[in-house]
Write an enzyme that holds these catalytic residues in place. Structure first.
Site, PDB file in Angstrom:
ATOM      1  CD1 TRP A 136     -29.955  45.413  73.110  1.00 53.10           C
ATOM      2  CD2 TRP A 136     -32.163  45.166  72.841  1.00 53.10           C
ATOM      3  NE1 TRP A 136     -30.520  44.873  74.159  1.00 53.10           N
ATOM      4  CE2 TRP A 136     -31.627  44.827  73.909  1.00 53.10           C
ATOM      5  CE3 TRP A 136     -33.362  45.414  72.273  1.00 53.10           C
ATOM      6  CZ2 TRP A 136     -32.840  44.479  74.739  1.00 53.10           C
ATOM      7  CZ3 TRP A 136     -34.327  44.850  73.159  1.00 53.10           C
ATOM      8  CH2 TRP A 136     -33.993  44.323  74.263  1.00 53.10           C
TER       9      TRP A 136
ATOM     10  CD  GLN B 229     -54.898  62.074  82.171  1.00 54.60           C
ATOM     11  OE1 GLN B 229     -54.294  61.029  81.986  1.00 54.60           O
ATOM     12  NE2 GLN B 229     -55.870  62.321  82.953  1.00 54.60           N
TER      13      GLN B 229
ATOM     14  N   GLY C 136     -60.658  58.706  77.347  1.00 53.27           N
ATOM     15  CA  GLY C 136     -60.629  57.264  76.579  1.00 53.27           C
ATOM     16  C   GLY C 136     -60.247  56.840  75.297  1.00 53.27           C
TER      17      GLY C 136
ATOM     18  CD  GLU D 241     -28.123  57.518  68.525  1.00 51.22           C
ATOM     19  OE1 GLU D 241     -27.333  58.095  68.765  1.00 51.22           O
ATOM     20  OE2 GLU D 241     -28.745  57.097  67.456  1.00 51.22           O
TER      21      GLU D 241
HETATM   22  C1  LIG Z   1     -35.523  49.555  69.895  1.00 49.40           C
HETATM   23  C2  LIG Z   1     -34.032  49.476  70.543  1.00 49.40           C
HETATM   24  C3  LIG Z   1     -33.022  49.976  69.322  1.00 49.40           C
HETATM   25  C4  LIG Z   1     -31.698  50.020  69.422  1.00 49.40           C
HETATM   26  N1  LIG Z   1     -30.991  50.145  68.591  1.00 49.40           N
HETATM   27  C5  LIG Z   1     -29.563  49.898  68.637  1.00 49.40           C
HETATM   28  C6  LIG Z   1     -28.539  50.184  67.499  1.00 49.40           C
HETATM   29  O1  LIG Z   1     -29.084  50.208  66.253  1.00 49.40           O
HETATM   30  N2  LIG Z   1     -27.335  49.655  67.678  1.00 49.40           N
HETATM   31  C7  LIG Z   1     -26.891  49.505  68.912  1.00 49.40           C
HETATM   32  O2  LIG Z   1     -25.384  49.222  69.097  1.00 49.40           O
HETATM   33  N3  LIG Z   1     -27.843  49.445  70.114  1.00 49.40           N
HETATM   34  C8  LIG Z   1     -28.984  49.607  69.886  1.00 49.40           C
HETATM   35  N4  LIG Z   1     -29.945  49.441  71.060  1.00 49.40           N
HETATM   36  C9  LIG Z   1     -29.185  49.390  72.460  1.00 49.40           C
HETATM   37  C10 LIG Z   1     -29.380  50.500  73.365  1.00 49.40           C
HETATM   38  O3  LIG Z   1     -28.292  51.363  73.037  1.00 49.40           O
HETATM   39  C11 LIG Z   1     -29.098  49.831  74.815  1.00 49.40           C
HETATM   40  O4  LIG Z   1     -30.526  49.229  74.925  1.00 49.40           O
HETATM   41  C12 LIG Z   1     -28.963  50.906  75.951  1.00 49.40           C
HETATM   42  O5  LIG Z   1     -27.837  51.638  75.515  1.00 49.40           O
HETATM   43  C13 LIG Z   1     -28.927  50.532  77.179  1.00 49.40           C
HETATM   44  O6  LIG Z   1     -28.414  49.125  77.331  1.00 49.40           O
HETATM   45  P1  LIG Z   1     -29.085  47.977  78.257  1.00 49.40           P
HETATM   46  O7  LIG Z   1     -30.184  47.782  77.508  1.00 49.40           O
HETATM   47  O8  LIG Z   1     -28.102  46.983  78.141  1.00 49.40           O
HETATM   48  O9  LIG Z   1     -29.238  48.440  79.485  1.00 49.40           O
HETATM   49  P2  LIG Z   1     -28.442  48.512  80.744  1.00 49.40           P
HETATM   50  O10 LIG Z   1     -27.253  48.890  80.522  1.00 49.40           O
HETATM   51  O11 LIG Z   1     -28.452  46.918  81.352  1.00 49.40           O
HETATM   52  O12 LIG Z   1     -29.270  49.449  81.705  1.00 49.40           O
HETATM   53  C14 LIG Z   1     -30.473  49.108  82.497  1.00 49.40           C
HETATM   54  C15 LIG Z   1     -30.722  50.294  83.375  1.00 49.40           C
HETATM   55  O13 LIG Z   1     -29.553  50.611  84.458  1.00 49.40           O
HETATM   56  C16 LIG Z   1     -29.293  51.760  84.327  1.00 49.40           C
HETATM   57  N5  LIG Z   1     -27.745  51.942  84.319  1.00 49.40           N
HETATM   58  C17 LIG Z   1     -26.762  51.229  83.729  1.00 49.40           C
HETATM   59  N6  LIG Z   1     -25.385  51.802  83.983  1.00 49.40           N
HETATM   60  C18 LIG Z   1     -25.643  52.652  84.885  1.00 49.40           C
HETATM   61  C19 LIG Z   1     -24.874  53.734  85.461  1.00 49.40           C
HETATM   62  N7  LIG Z   1     -23.491  53.642  85.528  1.00 49.40           N
HETATM   63  N8  LIG Z   1     -25.437  54.574  86.403  1.00 49.40           N
HETATM   64  C20 LIG Z   1     -26.626  54.883  86.606  1.00 49.40           C
HETATM   65  N9  LIG Z   1     -27.456  53.923  85.770  1.00 49.40           N
HETATM   66  C21 LIG Z   1     -27.150  52.939  85.006  1.00 49.40           C
HETATM   67  C22 LIG Z   1     -29.703  52.332  82.694  1.00 49.40           C
HETATM   68  O14 LIG Z   1     -29.785  53.669  82.631  1.00 49.40           O
HETATM   69  C23 LIG Z   1     -31.029  51.674  82.698  1.00 49.40           C
HETATM   70  O15 LIG Z   1     -31.819  52.079  83.507  1.00 49.40           O
HETATM   71  C24 LIG Z   1     -31.171  49.572  70.762  1.00 49.40           C
HETATM   72  C25 LIG Z   1     -32.077  49.226  71.979  1.00 49.40           C
HETATM   73  C26 LIG Z   1     -33.394  49.371  71.579  1.00 49.40           C
HETATM   74  C27 LIG Z   1     -34.321  48.902  72.704  1.00 49.40           C
END
Ligand SMILES: Cc1cc2nc3c(=O)[nH]c(=O)nc-3n(C[C@H](O)[C@H](O)[C@H](O)COP(=O)(O)OP(=O)(O)OC[C@H]3O[C@@H](n4cnc5c(N)ncnc54)[C@H](O)[C@@H]3O)c2cc1C
Length: 386
Positions: free
Chosen positions: A160, A342, A346, A369
């Site tokens: 990501w 909204q 449309g 982040e």
């Molecule tokens: C377009 C895009 C750009 C990005 N750019 C960067 C970048 O430049 N550099 C980089 O390092 N990363 C980047 N990311 C990564 C991004 O920071 C992560 O996707 C994000 O931190 C969430 O991690 P995950 O996707 O693994 O979700 P997960 O950690 O798997 O989370 C899934 C769900 O579970 C919830 N969850 C997880 N743990 C807990 C908890 N302890 N309590 C409650 N809820 C929880 C989360 O809130 C979420 O709703 C990017 C992501 C995207 C989509």
């Protein structure tokens, strides 16, 4: 003593900067926003325009050839660019994210080598913390950096990564002491795109910010000099999380910009569109929606600006304010952009108007982040530690 009339007011310099960025974004960035989204292509015209005005990495200190913008000025740049095109706003935002570990903890030599090319617009800098199995749980990362004589050898896959492939430089977080204490066994490094063994995955197929490429960064026996470590061994995760305390404020600014863009479109539309023989702006139901949107937006903007001031001063309560600003502003942006769709009915649901793009772009601000659940963990931790 500060003049009472200047309390809680943005300085004339900051307002001047806002006018300059707004004009540039309107004339040189907004015109390409729909195409950048539609074709999922990097906003090169925006990058050229931002570079020409020194808005591509405004936070870099003057001593390293940068514009030396403070944290609030950097937020204003990101906000005004995001108002026109969220993908383009990731150029200044991610340049700050990628370089902040160096600015906070890098050796003087590393700063002198890597900050000037970013300031000059010759290179962009990305931030590689996340992995497929280590998103919210950053300490679970598997990428390894092994010391070999005077060098480090990196292996693993970061996921990501915003602007991956476009950026020349990457702050990469890797485990340096696999047997060490979780979280305290991670170090930060500068990796160059041209280092042997660096590769990139295919572009992720995303809902929004489609002009900003998001890719995996593959590290296969990447051998780098020992002095490319940022800070001391074992300090990496602390530096990475401290970086996010500062840069979450900029994501709040991005969210405010996207929301302002959507409110602008909605306001113009309701004054034009007629139903039941009158402009829809005359219906109180519509007026109440507009008032709620503007109220939420202004509350978010004020919180982001206060958090920016705290970032600039490096206040001890920055972790709470950075998380609160990001969560509040991104939740507000999601509601405001949805309401803007909204209000256009449309038409709002079609790609003929920009609000559907803004609604898709707003969603990412609740996720990256640190998701907004993670922001609440950060806030609660600050509250309970008092
Ligand atoms: C377009 C895009 C750009 C990005 N750019 C960067 C970048 O430049 N550099 C980089 O390092 N990363 C980047 N990311 C990564 C991004 O920071 C992560 O996707 C994000 O931190 C969430 O991690 P995950 O996707 O693994 O979700 P997960 O950690 O798997 O989370 C899934 C769900 O579970 C919830 N969850 C997880 N743990 C807990 C908890 N302890 N309590 C409650 N809820 C929880 C989360 O809130 C979420 O709703 C990017 C992501 C995207 C989509």
């Amino acid at each position: 003593m500060t003049d009472a009339f200047d309390l809680f007011r943005i300085s004339p310099d900051h307002e001047e900067l806002r006018d300059a960025v707004r004009t540039l974004a309107r004339d040189k960035i907004a015109v390409h926003a729909a195409e950048v989204d539609e074709t999922e292509s990097f906003p090169r015209d925006a990058y050229v325009a931002l570079r020409a005005s020194d808005f591509h990495a405004p936070h870099i200190p003057e001593e390293y050839g940068g514009a030396g913008a403070d944290a609030l000025a950097t937020c204003i740049v990101i906000e005004e660019v995001a108002r026109a095109c969220a993908s383009s706003s990731l150029i200044p935002a991610v340049n700050k994210l990628g370089t902040m570990p160096l600015i906070l903890a890098g050796s003087e030599e590393l700063k002198r080598r890597y900050l000037p090319p970013v300031a000059a617009g010759e290179a962009m800098f990305s931030y590689a913390l996340s992995e497929r199995e280590a998103g919210s749980d950053t300490a679970a990362m598997r990428t390894r950096a092994r010391a070999d004589g005077d060098e480090w050898v990196l292996n693993g896959t970061k996921t990501w990564i915003t602007n991956a492939g476009e950026s020349e430089y990457y702050t990469v977080l890797a485990v340096t002491d696999p047997e060490g204490r979780r979280g305290a066994n991670i170090s930060a490094f500068v990796v160059e795109k041209s280092d042997a063994g660096v590769g990139f995955g295919a572009k992720e197929r995303k809902l929004g910010v489609k002009g900003s490429p998001t890719r995996e960064v593959h590290l296969a026996n990447v051998r780098i000099p020992g002095d490319r470590i940022v800070g001391e061994p074992g300090e990496g995760l602390r530096i990475a999380l401290r970086t996010l305390d500062h840069t979450r404020v900029t994501i709040g600014a991005q969210a405010v910009g996207i929301a302002q863009g959507a409110l602008d479109v909605a306001l113009a539309y309701v004054k034009e569109r007629k139903q039941f023989g009158k402009h829809i702006a005359e219906f109180q139901g519509v007026q109440f929606m507009l008032a709620d949107m503007a109220m939420a937006l202004e509350a978010a903007r004020q919180l982001v600006y206060v958090a920016a001031a705290k970032s600039q001063r490096d206040d001890p309560d920055l972790p709470f304010f950075g998380a609160a600003a990001k969560a509040q502003a991104s939740d507000a942006a999601m509601r405001i952009t949805t309401d803007a769709v909204q209000l256009l009915g449309g038409a709002g649901y079609t790609r003929d108007f920009p609000v559907e793009r803004m609604m898709r772009d707003a969603k990412i601000t609740q996720i990256y982040e640190g998701t907004n659940q993670v922001q609440r963990i950060v806030m609660a931790r600050s509250l309970l530690a008092r």
